[in-house]
Every structure is written in structure tokens, then in C-alpha cells.
Design a protein around this motif. Structure first.
Motif, short mmCIF file in Angstrom:
data_model
loop_
_atom_site.label_atom_id
_atom_site.label_comp_id
_atom_site.label_asym_id
_atom_site.label_seq_id
_atom_site.Cartn_x
_atom_site.Cartn_y
_atom_site.Cartn_z
N GLN A 125 -2.13 5.83 -14.68
CA GLN A 125 -3.13 4.80 -14.39
C GLN A 125 -2.51 3.57 -13.74
O GLN A 125 -3.21 2.62 -13.42
CB GLN A 125 -3.83 4.38 -15.68
CG GLN A 125 -4.58 5.50 -16.35
CD GLN A 125 -5.10 5.08 -17.71
OE1 GLN A 125 -4.83 3.98 -18.17
NE2 GLN A 125 -5.82 5.98 -18.35
N ALA A 126 -1.22 3.56 -13.53
CA ALA A 126 -0.53 2.36 -13.04
C ALA A 126 -0.85 2.10 -11.58
O ALA A 126 -1.08 3.00 -10.79
CB ALA A 126 0.97 2.52 -13.23
N LYS A 127 -0.88 0.82 -11.24
CA LYS A 127 -1.07 0.37 -9.86
C LYS A 127 0.05 -0.60 -9.55
O LYS A 127 0.66 -1.18 -10.44
CB LYS A 127 -2.42 -0.32 -9.72
CG LYS A 127 -3.59 0.61 -9.98
CD LYS A 127 -4.89 -0.13 -9.85
CE LYS A 127 -6.01 0.83 -10.20
NZ LYS A 127 -7.23 0.15 -10.49
N TYR A 128 0.29 -0.79 -8.26
CA TYR A 128 1.31 -1.74 -7.86
C TYR A 128 0.88 -3.14 -8.28
O TYR A 128 -0.30 -3.50 -8.21
CB TYR A 128 1.53 -1.72 -6.35
CG TYR A 128 2.22 -0.45 -5.88
CD1 TYR A 128 3.55 -0.24 -6.17
CD2 TYR A 128 1.54 0.50 -5.14
CE1 TYR A 128 4.19 0.91 -5.74
CE2 TYR A 128 2.16 1.66 -4.72
CZ TYR A 128 3.49 1.85 -5.02
OH TYR A 128 4.13 2.98 -4.61
N ALA A 129 1.85 -3.96 -8.67
CA ALA A 129 1.55 -5.33 -9.05
C ALA A 129 1.17 -6.15 -7.83
O ALA A 129 0.35 -7.06 -7.89
CB ALA A 129 2.74 -5.97 -9.76
N GLY A 130 1.76 -5.85 -6.71
CA GLY A 130 1.47 -6.54 -5.46
C GLY A 130 0.99 -5.52 -4.45
O GLY A 130 0.24 -4.60 -4.76
N ASP A 131 1.44 -5.67 -3.22
CA ASP A 131 1.08 -4.72 -2.17
C ASP A 131 1.92 -3.46 -2.30
O ASP A 131 3.01 -3.48 -2.87
CB ASP A 131 1.31 -5.34 -0.79
CG ASP A 131 0.34 -6.49 -0.54
OD1 ASP A 131 -0.77 -6.44 -1.10
OD2 ASP A 131 0.71 -7.41 0.20
N ALA A 132 1.42 -2.41 -1.70
CA ALA A 132 2.18 -1.17 -1.70
C ALA A 132 3.45 -1.31 -0.88
O ALA A 132 4.47 -0.71 -1.19
CB ALA A 132 1.32 -0.03 -1.17
N GLN A 133 3.40 -2.12 0.20
CA GLN A 133 4.57 -2.43 1.02
C GLN A 133 4.92 -3.89 0.77
O GLN A 133 4.32 -4.78 1.35
CB GLN A 133 4.27 -2.18 2.50
CG GLN A 133 5.31 -2.68 3.47
CD GLN A 133 6.69 -2.06 3.27
OE1 GLN A 133 6.86 -1.15 2.50
NE2 GLN A 133 7.67 -2.59 3.94
N PRO A 134 5.91 -4.17 -0.10
CA PRO A 134 6.19 -5.55 -0.45
C PRO A 134 6.94 -6.31 0.64
O PRO A 134 6.98 -7.53 0.62
CB PRO A 134 7.05 -5.43 -1.70
CG PRO A 134 7.67 -4.10 -1.60
CD PRO A 134 6.69 -3.24 -0.88
#
Length: 161
Positions: A125-134
Motif C-alpha cells: 500500500q506504500a506510495k512515494y513520499a514525494g514525486d516518483a522522480q525526485p
């Protein structure tokens, strides 16, 4: 110094002898459902420790321990005669708590399995905290990077640095 193979043979023979004597000759009513699991003997063949388990609760274990302690002399003389050693080894009885340790290890493994399953569920269920491309690339830097890439690819282009 005594041969380790000889010590192992004597320890195994002591385990067999004590088990057969407990099964056939000791008529103590305090003796519970006992299993002789192992025997260890010192290198000088003078002291032997016999490990046993008892089926039942703490009172059954205590009464079996008392029965073994009272039969220690008979067991020692039987072992001494059967082994044919100069000195009959003194016997010490130790309660083998393998079942308790196995239960504890099984509980710890079950806890670890549950924790791993929880981590897997949370990771799904995890999602990136920021953008997928940091890492952002500015438009100006992108043009310069393209020019540098072209210069590296084409040797006729002069270096602008």
C-alpha cells in the motif's frame, strides 16, 4: 587423555542402561512418564549427567526428580557393573527442557512470520513520499546536457568549455 569416541560410546551406553533400568527395575510410584533423552560423561569417565524429560506438569516433574534421586545408588551400581570401568561414574540427573525451548522458538517464529506479513501488507500500500522522480532537470540544464552529449558524439564539434 581419553579417546573422544570411547567417551561417546560410554555416554550412549549409560543412556541406554539408565533407560532400561528406569523402565524395568524402578517401581517407585513417584516416577512419572519419563524419557531419558541424553547422557554426557566427562573425559575422565568419572561424572555422568543424564538428561530426561517428564510428561506432565511441575508436580510430576518434581516427583520424578525425587524418585530418580532416591534410585541414584542402584542406577550407579548398575551402570558401573555394565561398563566395567575401574571407577563407577557418579550420576547427575538434569531435567531436559527441550519442549519448552521448542515452544518458545515456535512462538518467536510465528511472531516473525506475522511481522513479515504486516510489513508486506504495508509495502503493498506504500506510495512515494514525494514525486516518483525526485531529481528535477531544469530546461536550461537539459539543453546544455544535450549539447554536451552531441559534442561527445561528434568529434568535429569544437569544445565550448
Amino acid at each position: 587423555m581419553t579417546d573422544p569416541a570411547k567417551v561417546r560410546r560410554h555416554a550412549e551406553r549409560i543412556r541406554e542402561l539408565v533407560a532400561s533400568v528406569v523402565r524395568s527395575q524402578i517401581k517407585d510410584p513417584r516416577l512419572g512418564m519419563i524419557t531419558i533423552t541424553d547422557a554426557r560423561i566427562t573425559a575422565d569417565l568419572r561424572d555422568a549427567t543424564v538428561f530426561y524429560t517428564v510428561l506432565g506438569d511441575a508436580t510430576a516433574q518434581a516427583s520424578t526428580t525425587a524418585a530418580l534421586e532416591s534410585a541414584k545408588g542402584m542406577l550407579r551400581s548398575t551402570v558401573g557393573k555394565a561398563l566395567g570401568l575401574r571407577h563407577s561414574p557418579s550420576l547427575t540427573f538434569a531435567l531436559d527442557d527441550v519442549q519448552d525451548q521448542v515452544k518458545q522458538i515456535d512462538d518467536l517464529l510465528a511472531q516473525a512470520r506475522n511481522a513479515d506479513a504486516e510489513v508486506q501488507r504495508l509495502a503493498a500500500q506504500a506510495k512515494y513520499a514525494g514525486d516518483a522522480q525526485p531529481y528535477r532537470v531544469d530546461a536550461d540544464n537539459a539543453v546544455d546536457a544535450d549539447a554536451d552529449a552531441d559534442a561527445d558524439a561528434d568529434p568535429s564539434v569544437t569544445d565550448r568549455r
